[in-house]
Design a protein around this motif. Structure first.
Motif, PDB file in Angstrom:
ATOM      1  N   ILE A   1      20.721 -18.905 -33.492  1.00  0.00           N
ATOM      2  CA  ILE A   1      21.056 -17.886 -32.707  1.00  0.00           C
ATOM      3  C   ILE A   1      20.675 -18.143 -31.360  1.00  0.00           C
ATOM      4  O   ILE A   1      19.524 -18.538 -31.076  1.00  0.00           O
ATOM      5  CB  ILE A   1      20.087 -16.588 -33.232  1.00  0.00           C
ATOM      6  N   VAL A   2      21.587 -18.225 -30.487  1.00  0.00           N
ATOM      7  CA  VAL A   2      21.363 -18.524 -28.853  1.00  0.00           C
ATOM      8  C   VAL A   2      21.709 -17.490 -28.068  1.00  0.00           C
ATOM      9  O   VAL A   2      22.662 -16.453 -28.482  1.00  0.00           O
ATOM     10  CB  VAL A   2      22.341 -19.663 -28.438  1.00  0.00           C
TER      11      VAL A   2
ATOM     12  N   LEU B   1      23.464 -11.835 -37.488  1.00  0.00           N
ATOM     13  CA  LEU B   1      24.127 -12.964 -38.275  1.00  0.00           C
ATOM     14  C   LEU B   1      23.956 -12.677 -39.651  1.00  0.00           C
ATOM     15  O   LEU B   1      23.176 -12.190 -40.182  1.00  0.00           O
ATOM     16  CB  LEU B   1      23.012 -14.095 -38.114  1.00  0.00           C
ATOM     17  N   ILE B   2      25.440 -13.339 -40.164  1.00  0.00           N
ATOM     18  CA  ILE B   2      25.613 -13.238 -41.709  1.00  0.00           C
ATOM     19  C   ILE B   2      26.124 -14.742 -41.831  1.00  0.00           C
ATOM     20  O   ILE B   2      27.002 -15.610 -41.327  1.00  0.00           O
ATOM     21  CB  ILE B   2      26.741 -12.349 -42.073  1.00  0.00           C
TER      22      ILE B   2
ATOM     23  N   ALA C   1      18.467 -12.740 -40.101  1.00  0.00           N
ATOM     24  CA  ALA C   1      19.920 -12.655 -40.584  1.00  0.00           C
ATOM     25  C   ALA C   1      20.079 -11.310 -41.615  1.00  0.00           C
ATOM     26  O   ALA C   1      18.994 -10.880 -42.146  1.00  0.00           O
ATOM     27  CB  ALA C   1      20.582 -13.914 -41.505  1.00  0.00           C
ATOM     28  N   VAL C   2      21.157 -10.575 -41.223  1.00  0.00           N
ATOM     29  CA  VAL C   2      21.465  -9.401 -41.894  1.00  0.00           C
ATOM     30  C   VAL C   2      21.744  -9.409 -43.371  1.00  0.00           C
ATOM     31  O   VAL C   2      21.554  -8.553 -44.342  1.00  0.00           O
ATOM     32  CB  VAL C   2      22.252  -8.474 -41.107  1.00  0.00           C
TER      33      VAL C   2
ATOM     34  N   ALA D   1      32.707  -6.402 -35.956  1.00  0.00           N
ATOM     35  CA  ALA D   1      32.266  -5.751 -34.835  1.00  0.00           C
ATOM     36  C   ALA D   1      31.916  -7.003 -33.659  1.00  0.00           C
ATOM     37  O   ALA D   1      31.685  -8.327 -34.066  1.00  0.00           O
ATOM     38  CB  ALA D   1      31.003  -5.122 -35.011  1.00  0.00           C
ATOM     39  N   ASP D   2      31.893  -7.013 -32.379  1.00  0.00           N
ATOM     40  CA  ASP D   2      31.739  -7.845 -31.431  1.00  0.00           C
ATOM     41  C   ASP D   2      30.467  -8.433 -31.744  1.00  0.00           C
ATOM     42  O   ASP D   2      30.516  -9.929 -31.348  1.00  0.00           O
ATOM     43  CB  ASP D   2      31.965  -7.571 -30.102  1.00  0.00           C
ATOM     44  N   ASP D   3      29.355  -8.032 -32.019  1.00  0.00           N
ATOM     45  CA  ASP D   3      28.012  -8.462 -32.074  1.00  0.00           C
ATOM     46  C   ASP D   3      27.610  -9.160 -33.597  1.00  0.00           C
ATOM     47  O   ASP D   3      26.709  -9.376 -34.001  1.00  0.00           O
ATOM     48  CB  ASP D   3      27.234  -7.569 -31.711  1.00  0.00           C
TER      49      ASP D   3
END
Length: 490
Positions: free
Chosen positions: A53-54, A61-62, A91-92, A249-251
């Motif tokens: 993740i940056v 994150l998935i 991560a989710v 979604a965008d995120d």
């Protein structure tokens, strides 16, 4: 010892060194590889060994882990590492995208993997996809150990194997909500191995193995989100055609990860078809290196093939006596190869290779395509390719060609001093003394051998009388000057 022997000895030393280094690397790699977190490339793409993740605002994150081929210790270790890594990256959820025909793990190793999935600190889903994918044997237990499972149309789940000590809970809803009790499947016909039924997309839901049908990974993720295992990840977007569709979604970032190169190489070698073909290739190249001249390249390649085949066969369930039959078959081939004529030992070797190929694997089956490719390839190599190479190596004019001396022939081209002749219906390169050139069509006689080149002379002339002079003082001496100088060039 000549230069060629020195080269071959050096090449074999290189092969042995390469084999030793590969063995050391094989032993050390699983213990030391990926101890820390890996990173995405600098271009920000999201397909790598491990996601990163940056940025200041971390996206949701998935992680999607590709699980292909038989689940061996390499793949099991990789799955467990990704679960730990995804947890550290907050991560989710993690999705295992499964397309596997079974497992090579021992029962305790499989139970450890299933416990890692069941006890993970984040939701874990299993998607048997895309269309045509399967989760069989040990891989089928991943479906029952996950929090959420789905299958693509055309896929199948089944052939559950009995696993000693298997205890888990089936996921049936949001984490912590109506998930069912932890239980064992000992004595259960579905999981004990007494049932070999295969479940497709329709029957898997009815059997309680899956929660939904998902033709693509996107629908699977939305289904996990609707079930409450993932936070809301969808949004409605209007396309150019005016149709409203559901999109991430965008995120939301979905990162697809797979085995790194070295791990992937050994994982591929642990498949039945690849291990079988590597074994045949290694044994064939050993015969090639033994019987033909060279600098040992075949030995180096045979060592690499043998190493990968040994790793693969050591991971798989094989019958040792069948492996011994394969090796004995190639030993039998070696008896007849140098003769260039298939005889009893060739037939015996072919029978041994055929029997060993058909019975090599126990639990893990192999399709007929690699079997046919291997058998046809070995047959062509042993019956045609290798004997031709052996004849090329040992069938030169200096080995077993002394009978040509004194044989008569005809000049095909002008020979002054080099040209082509025909002797007993075969054409040869030839050389004559410069003082007695030959015209095309002129008869001649073979007087000597120089490698693959015949030394020839006219039927009548200096060459005959000169040989008589060399026999001793009592022999006749030719009075012609041109005859006495015929062999002065020697």
């Amino acid at each position: 010892m000549n230069v060629r022997q020195h080269r071959r000895g050096f090449a074999r030393l290189v092969a042995a060194t390469l084999l030793l280094a590969a063995v050391v690397g094989l032993v050390a790699a699983p213990a030391s590889a990926h101890d820390g977190l890996d990173h995405d490339p600098a271009d920000g793409s999201h397909e790598s060994d491990t996601p990163q993740i940056v940025g200041d605002e971390s996206p949701r994150l998935i992680v999607v882990v590709e699980v292909n081929g038989l689940i061996d210790p390499i793949m099991a270790s990789y799955i467990k590492r990704q679960l730990v890594t995804a947890t550290g990256l907050h991560a989710v959820g993690v999705v295992l995208q499964v397309d596997s025909a079974g497992s090579t793990l021992h029962d305790d190793e499989l139970v450890e993997l299933l416990d890692s999935v069941r006890l993970a600190h984040l939701p874990v889903g299993v998607w048997v996809g895309p269309s045509g994918a399967q989760a069989l044997g040990g891989a089928a237990h991943l479906v029952t150990a996950a929090d959420f499972a789905a299958i693509a149309p055309g896929g199948r789940i089944g052939d559950f194997t009995a696993v000693e000590g298997l205890v888990h809970a089936h996921g049936s809803g949001a984490r912590g909500v109506d998930r069912g009790s932890v239980h064992s499947h000992e004595g259960d016909g579905l999981h004990s191995g007494t049932s070999v039924r295969y479940y497709d997309a329709d029957t898997a839901m009815g059997a309680g193995l899956t929660h939904s049908t998902a033709p693509v990974i996107g629908e699977f993720l939305f289904a996990m989100s609707d079930e409450g295992l993932l936070p809301p990840i969808g949004q409605n977007v209007t396309g150019d055609d005016g149709v409203i569709r559901r999109a991430p979604a965008d995120d939301v970032v979905v990162s697809f990860v797979k085995l790194p190169l070295l791990d992937g190489l050994f994982h591929t070698a642990a498949s039945p078809a690849v291990a079988y073909l590597l074994l045949l290739a290694g044994l064939s190249l050993l015969l090639l290196d033994f019987y033909t001249g060279g600098i040992g390249i075949a030995a180096v390649v045979a060592a690499v093939c043998g190493l990968l085949a040994a790793f693969g066969l050591g991971t798989l369930d094989i019958r040792l006596w069948a492996l011994a039959l394969l090796v004995a078959g190639f030993v039998a081939f070696a008896v007849d190869i140098q003769t260039g004529v298939p005889r009893f030992w060739t037939a015996a070797g072919g029978a041994a290779v055929l029997a060993g190929s058909l019975t090599l694997f126990g639990q893990h089956s192999m399709s007929w395509i690699p079997l046919l490719v291997g058998l046809v390839g070995v047959g062509a190599f042993v019956l045609s390719g290798l004997p031709a190479l052996v004849r090329t190596r040992y069938g030169t004019a200096t080995v077993g060609r002394e009978w040509l001396i004194g044989v008569e022939g005809t000049a095909v081209t002008d020979i002054d001093p080099d040209g082509t002749v025909e002797v007993h219906g075969a054409r040869w390169r030839a050389r004559v003394n410069r003082l007695t050139p030959l015209q095309a069509g002129e008869p001649l006689r073979v007087s000597g051998l120089s490698g693959v080149v015949l030394e020839v002379e006219p039927l009548e002339g200096a060459a005959v009388d000169y040989r008589q002079m060399r026999r001793g003082p009592s022999g006749p001496v030719s009075p012609h000057p041109v005859e006495t100088g015929n062999k002065s060039g020697k």
